[in-house]
Write an enzyme that holds these catalytic residues in place. Structure first.
Site, PDB file in Angstrom:
ATOM      1  CB  SER A   1     -31.949 -10.973 -13.542  1.00 18.24           C
ATOM      2  OG  SER A   1     -30.809 -11.785 -13.351  1.00 18.24           O
TER       3      SER A   1
ATOM      4  CG  ASP B   1     -25.874  -6.792 -12.229  1.00 17.09           C
ATOM      5  OD1 ASP B   1     -25.151  -5.927 -12.753  1.00 17.09           O
ATOM      6  OD2 ASP B   1     -26.911  -7.236 -12.749  1.00 17.09           O
TER       7      ASP B   1
ATOM      8  CD  GLU C   1     -31.004  -7.227 -21.332  1.00 24.12           C
ATOM      9  OE1 GLU C   1     -30.141  -7.014 -20.448  1.00 24.12           O
ATOM     10  OE2 GLU C   1     -32.154  -7.636 -21.074  1.00 24.12           O
TER      11      GLU C   1
HETATM   12  O1  KIV Z   1     -29.115  -9.026 -14.150  1.00 26.65           O
HETATM   13  C1  KIV Z   1     -28.885  -9.794 -15.096  1.00 26.65           C
HETATM   14  O2  KIV Z   1     -29.164 -10.995 -15.052  1.00 26.65           O
HETATM   15  C2  KIV Z   1     -28.283  -9.222 -16.288  1.00 26.65           C
HETATM   16  C3  KIV Z   1     -28.128 -10.119 -17.467  1.00 26.65           C
HETATM   17  C4  KIV Z   1     -29.418 -10.259 -18.160  1.00 26.65           C
HETATM   18  C5  KIV Z   1     -27.053  -9.664 -18.385  1.00 26.65           C
HETATM   19  O3  KIV Z   1     -27.929  -8.097 -16.301  1.00 26.65           O
END
Ligand code: KIV
Length: 289
Positions: free
Chosen positions: A69, A107, A206
């Site tokens: 994100s 991530d 989500e």
């Molecule tokens: O990238 C992100 O911030 C996410 C969250 C919304 C779980 O995947």
């Protein structure tokens, strides 16, 4: 000491609470598993730099996600799709440097793991080695299970992410709620069980109906982390810029804003500019003699 005789610090994992208990070492997957056993709910926030990561770490947030994100919340893209591995490594390393106690999860961006389990392994290893994260997150349920299995076998803790997976925004045609209707609900349950079976230590749910998220949470041994998934998940995550009121414009229905930082920061900037143009800054106390 071998794998079957945990160190005193590891033993601490099963007894100390996440909030206030673990102060002199990073939160681990064992702490999160123990929290689920105790029924202790926990929070996760995103962070994209050392400064805000440090603030959340000091506030006692046990898990920080360097989410892709960052694409829309930090780097100015419209979606998470353009985010690259190099960007995720740089942002994740900054959050690791700025924190002492939180588990930092890096991530895996779009295109960094979908090709093959080997590609997932290569890029997850980059996040572990170059950024120093304690775990990685990737999107997908059954479709990502083989990659999750390989990473876990290699010693990499994996948080899975199912339901609304933002990297599929173009396939979804937006950000619709997932898991509505019998077939979609069954698929979500299959996805949740597949990632648990593959060895994920937690799973993000989500934008799914609260009742379905509660059902998934009840059927899994690993913690569920909800975002737009109701109150019965084991943990809750929010994007920090939404949570603190930094995001411009509308935020999703599931967001609660705990501050209005955008207004506070804008007011501070306007006051600074007015002081400079009016000659009130710098004053004598800001001036060297
Ligand atoms: O990238 C992100 O911030 C996410 C969250 C919304 C779980 O995947």
């Amino acid at each position: 000491m071998n794998a079957s005789s945990p160190s005193p610090a590891q033993n601490q994992a099963s007894t100390a609470t996440l909030y206030g208990g673990v102060t002199n070492r990073r939160v681990t997957v064992r702490d999160l598993a123990a929290a689920k056993q105790r029924g202790e709910k926990w929070s996760m926030l995103t962070a994209y730099d050392a400064l805000t990561g440090g603030v959340f770490d000091e506030a006692g947030i046990p898990v920080l996600l360097v989410g892709d994100s960052a694409g829309n919340c930090h780097l100015g893209y419209e979606t998470t799709v353009p985010v690259t591995m190099d960007q995720m490594v740089m942002l994740s390393a900054a959050v690791v440097r700025g924190t002492k106690r939180a588990m930092i999860i890096g991530d895996m961006p779009f295109g960094s793991y979908q090709e093959s389990p080997a590609q997932a392994m290569h890029n997850a290893a980059r996040l572990m080695k170059e950024a120093g994260v304690g775990a990685v997150k990737l999107e997908g349920g059954e479709r990502s299970a083989r990659s999750i299995e390989l990473l876990v076998e290699a010693g990499i803790p994996v948080m899975a992410h199912i339901g609304l997976t933002p990297q599929s925004v173009h396939a979804f045609g937006g950000y619709p709620v997932q898991g509505r209707g019998d077939e979609a609900a069954h698929q979500l349950l299959r996805d949740a069980k597949a990632v648990q079976q593959a060895g994920a230590f937690a799973v993000v749910l989500e934008a799914v109906p609260a009742e379905l998220a509660a059902q998934v949470t009840g059927q899994l041994a690993i913690p569920t982390v909800g975002i737009g998934a109701g109150a019965d998940c084991d943990a809750q995550v929010l994007v920090w810029t939404d949570m603190a009121g930094m995001t411009a414009g509308r935020v999703p229905k599931f967001v609660k804003q705990y501050a209005n930082l955008r207004a506070v920061l804008g007011d501070a900037a306007r006051e600074f500019a007015a002081d400079v143009s009016g000659g009130a800054f710098p004053a004598p106390e800001h001036t060297f003699k």
